[in-house]
Design a protein around this motif. Structure first.
Motif, PDB file in Angstrom:
ATOM      1  N   LEU A 133      35.163  34.274  31.222  1.00 36.95           N
ATOM      2  CA  LEU A 133      36.471  34.904  31.372  1.00 36.95           C
ATOM      3  C   LEU A 133      36.421  36.166  32.245  1.00 36.95           C
ATOM      4  O   LEU A 133      35.348  36.641  32.609  1.00 36.95           O
ATOM      5  CB  LEU A 133      37.020  35.261  29.992  1.00 36.95           C
ATOM      6  CG  LEU A 133      37.199  34.095  29.007  1.00 36.95           C
ATOM      7  CD1 LEU A 133      37.656  34.613  27.645  1.00 36.95           C
ATOM      8  CD2 LEU A 133      38.176  33.063  29.558  1.00 36.95           C
ATOM      9  N   HIS A 134      37.605  36.687  32.577  1.00 40.42           N
ATOM     10  CA  HIS A 134      37.794  37.978  33.256  1.00 40.42           C
ATOM     11  C   HIS A 134      37.061  38.025  34.600  1.00 40.42           C
ATOM     12  O   HIS A 134      36.489  39.044  34.993  1.00 40.42           O
ATOM     13  CB  HIS A 134      37.319  39.128  32.370  1.00 40.42           C
ATOM     14  CG  HIS A 134      37.866  39.078  30.974  1.00 40.42           C
ATOM     15  ND1 HIS A 134      39.224  39.107  30.708  1.00 40.42           N
ATOM     16  CD2 HIS A 134      37.246  38.965  29.769  1.00 40.42           C
ATOM     17  CE1 HIS A 134      39.411  39.034  29.403  1.00 40.42           C
ATOM     18  NE2 HIS A 134      38.240  38.936  28.811  1.00 40.42           N
ATOM     19  N   ALA A 177      43.042  43.378  39.545  1.00 40.45           N
ATOM     20  CA  ALA A 177      42.742  42.023  39.081  1.00 40.45           C
ATOM     21  C   ALA A 177      43.926  41.083  39.280  1.00 40.45           C
ATOM     22  O   ALA A 177      43.748  39.901  39.615  1.00 40.45           O
ATOM     23  CB  ALA A 177      42.316  42.060  37.611  1.00 40.45           C
ATOM     24  N   GLU A 178      45.138  41.589  39.095  1.00 34.19           N
ATOM     25  CA  GLU A 178      46.319  40.735  39.214  1.00 34.19           C
ATOM     26  C   GLU A 178      46.521  40.260  40.646  1.00 34.19           C
ATOM     27  O   GLU A 178      46.795  39.082  40.895  1.00 34.19           O
ATOM     28  CB  GLU A 178      47.550  41.500  38.728  1.00 34.19           C
ATOM     29  CG  GLU A 178      48.820  40.666  38.740  1.00 34.19           C
ATOM     30  CD  GLU A 178      50.014  41.421  38.188  1.00 34.19           C
ATOM     31  OE1 GLU A 178      51.115  40.858  38.173  1.00 34.19           O
ATOM     32  OE2 GLU A 178      49.840  42.581  37.763  1.00 34.19           O
ATOM     33  N   ARG A 179      46.409  41.180  41.606  1.00 33.51           N
ATOM     34  CA  ARG A 179      46.587  40.788  43.007  1.00 33.51           C
ATOM     35  C   ARG A 179      45.488  39.838  43.453  1.00 33.51           C
ATOM     36  O   ARG A 179      45.741  38.871  44.173  1.00 33.51           O
ATOM     37  CB  ARG A 179      46.599  42.027  43.900  1.00 33.51           C
ATOM     38  CG  ARG A 179      47.876  42.839  43.798  1.00 33.51           C
ATOM     39  CD  ARG A 179      47.881  43.972  44.800  1.00 33.51           C
ATOM     40  NE  ARG A 179      47.730  43.486  46.160  1.00 33.51           N
ATOM     41  CZ  ARG A 179      47.553  44.288  47.209  1.00 33.51           C
ATOM     42  NH1 ARG A 179      47.469  45.595  47.045  1.00 33.51           N
ATOM     43  NH2 ARG A 179      47.443  43.786  48.424  1.00 33.51           N
ATOM     44  N   LEU A 180      44.266  40.111  43.032  1.00 34.47           N
ATOM     45  CA  LEU A 180      43.157  39.248  43.416  1.00 34.47           C
ATOM     46  C   LEU A 180      43.310  37.868  42.786  1.00 34.47           C
ATOM     47  O   LEU A 180      43.066  36.841  43.435  1.00 34.47           O
ATOM     48  CB  LEU A 180      41.838  39.888  42.996  1.00 34.47           C
ATOM     49  CG  LEU A 180      40.560  39.166  43.414  1.00 34.47           C
ATOM     50  CD1 LEU A 180      40.517  38.928  44.917  1.00 34.47           C
ATOM     51  CD2 LEU A 180      39.337  39.966  42.952  1.00 34.47           C
ATOM     52  N   ALA A 181      43.746  37.820  41.542  1.00 35.41           N
ATOM     53  CA  ALA A 181      43.958  36.545  40.869  1.00 35.41           C
ATOM     54  C   ALA A 181      44.999  35.702  41.599  1.00 35.41           C
ATOM     55  O   ALA A 181      44.841  34.478  41.740  1.00 35.41           O
ATOM     56  CB  ALA A 181      44.395  36.776  39.423  1.00 35.41           C
ATOM     57  N   ALA A 182      46.080  36.329  42.057  1.00 32.04           N
ATOM     58  CA  ALA A 182      47.124  35.591  42.767  1.00 32.04           C
ATOM     59  C   ALA A 182      46.596  35.012  44.070  1.00 32.04           C
ATOM     60  O   ALA A 182      46.941  33.879  44.450  1.00 32.04           O
ATOM     61  CB  ALA A 182      48.313  36.507  43.031  1.00 32.04           C
ATOM     62  N   ARG A 183      45.746  35.767  44.763  1.00 35.32           N
ATOM     63  CA  ARG A 183      45.181  35.284  46.025  1.00 35.32           C
ATOM     64  C   ARG A 183      44.255  34.091  45.767  1.00 35.32           C
ATOM     65  O   ARG A 183      44.261  33.117  46.529  1.00 35.32           O
ATOM     66  CB  ARG A 183      44.429  36.421  46.718  1.00 35.32           C
ATOM     67  CG  ARG A 183      44.068  36.130  48.174  1.00 35.32           C
ATOM     68  CD  ARG A 183      43.443  37.341  48.858  1.00 35.32           C
ATOM     69  NE  ARG A 183      44.323  38.492  48.739  1.00 35.32           N
ATOM     70  CZ  ARG A 183      43.970  39.638  48.167  1.00 35.32           C
ATOM     71  NH1 ARG A 183      42.753  39.808  47.686  1.00 35.32           N
ATOM     72  NH2 ARG A 183      44.817  40.631  48.086  1.00 35.32           N
ATOM     73  N   VAL A 184      43.481  34.171  44.708  1.00 38.92           N
ATOM     74  CA  VAL A 184      42.590  33.063  44.362  1.00 38.92           C
ATOM     75  C   VAL A 184      43.385  31.843  43.923  1.00 38.92           C
ATOM     76  O   VAL A 184      43.084  30.708  44.319  1.00 38.92           O
ATOM     77  CB  VAL A 184      41.606  33.497  43.252  1.00 38.92           C
ATOM     78  CG1 VAL A 184      40.837  32.295  42.717  1.00 38.92           C
ATOM     79  CG2 VAL A 184      40.638  34.553  43.788  1.00 38.92           C
ATOM     80  N   LEU A 185      44.419  32.054  43.121  1.00 37.17           N
ATOM     81  CA  LEU A 185      45.196  30.933  42.600  1.00 37.17           C
ATOM     82  C   LEU A 185      45.821  30.115  43.718  1.00 37.17           C
ATOM     83  O   LEU A 185      45.883  28.879  43.649  1.00 37.17           O
ATOM     84  CB  LEU A 185      46.276  31.439  41.651  1.00 37.17           C
ATOM     85  CG  LEU A 185      47.079  30.368  40.903  1.00 37.17           C
ATOM     86  CD1 LEU A 185      46.173  29.516  40.020  1.00 37.17           C
ATOM     87  CD2 LEU A 185      48.168  31.025  40.060  1.00 37.17           C
TER      88      LEU A 185
END
Length: 237
Positions: A133-134, A177-185
């Motif tokens: 996770l994380h 983390a939120e911005r990076l997660a969106a780019r990965v998604l």
């Protein structure tokens, strides 16, 4: 059952029957549904199963006319009991492939064995970095300049099955983390349908020795998709 927009699977056969496991929003499920309905993916998603009744992915499936089932882990005394019931439920739909799309459960070896070589997962990191996770915060904490996602076969080892396909994205100054997660998604939505397509058309399999095979040759490392250039929104911060 073949739906409008389905395309032929292996050697012109009927579309590959697929079951999808989710626990939440189901955006990767939506990417598969969209590709199937566009005639780009030779699969028939027969059922979407969630361990949570409030998972929005169930709504996505219902809107697409796909059967759904809820099997709550809270109704079983042990992980093994739950996975035995899940294997039985999935088996009733005779899937040629089981796709984990944000299914937040650690699977027992018995469940994995039931679908050996027929189960894929997507993980939001460049495995073997950051299993579990994380992952986005861990990449930021480590000062990584690159992050991404990995599609892999599922084995007994958590996030440790043979890697098949990776997409890489830059870690930008000011990322959280939120911005990076969106780019990965966004990249997950590109690579998961591609890996499923490889499997459904017979290009991809898990060999008897446990090594992934692509087009008849051992896949010694995941196929790489280059880092995606930052968008104007990324640059704007």
């Amino acid at each position: 059952m073949t739906r409008p927009g389905d395309v032929a699977g292996r050697d012109g056969a009927a579309p590959l029957p697929v079951a999808v496991l989710i626990s939440g929003d189901g955006s990767n499920l939506q990417a598969l549904i969209d590709a199937q309905q566009a005639g780009e993916l030779p699969i028939d998603i027969r059922v979407v199963v969630s361990n949570r009744g409030d998972a929005f992915g169930l709504t996505r499936a219902e809107r697409a006319g796909i059967q759904t089932r809820v099997l709550s882990h809270r109704e079983f005394p042990t992980r093994s009991a739950y996975d035995a019931a899940l294997a039985l439920l999935l088996g009733g739909f005779e899937p040629g492939l089981v796709v984990l799309a944000g299914f937040m459960r650690i699977l027992t070896p018995e469940l994995v064995a039931s679908f050996h070589g027929r189960m894929l997962n997507i993980h939001p990191s460049l495995l073997p970095r950051y299993p579990g996770l994380h992952t986005h915060q861990r990449a930021l904490d480590a000062g990584d300049t690159e992050h991404g996602a990995t599609v892999h076969f599922v084995t007994d080892e958590l996030d440790g099955g043979p890697g098949l396909l990776q997409a890489r994205v830059p870690v930008l100054p000011g990322d959280d983390a939120e911005r990076l997660a969106a780019r990965v998604l966004a990249q997950e939505h590109r690579i998961y349908p591609l890996a499923v397509h490889w499997f459904a058309t017979g290009r991809l399999c898990l060999g008897a020795d446990g090594q992934a095979m692509l087009d008849g040759a051992p896949l010694t490392a995941p196929v790489q998709i280059d880092a995606v250039a930052p968008t104007p929104a990324d640059r704007a911060g």
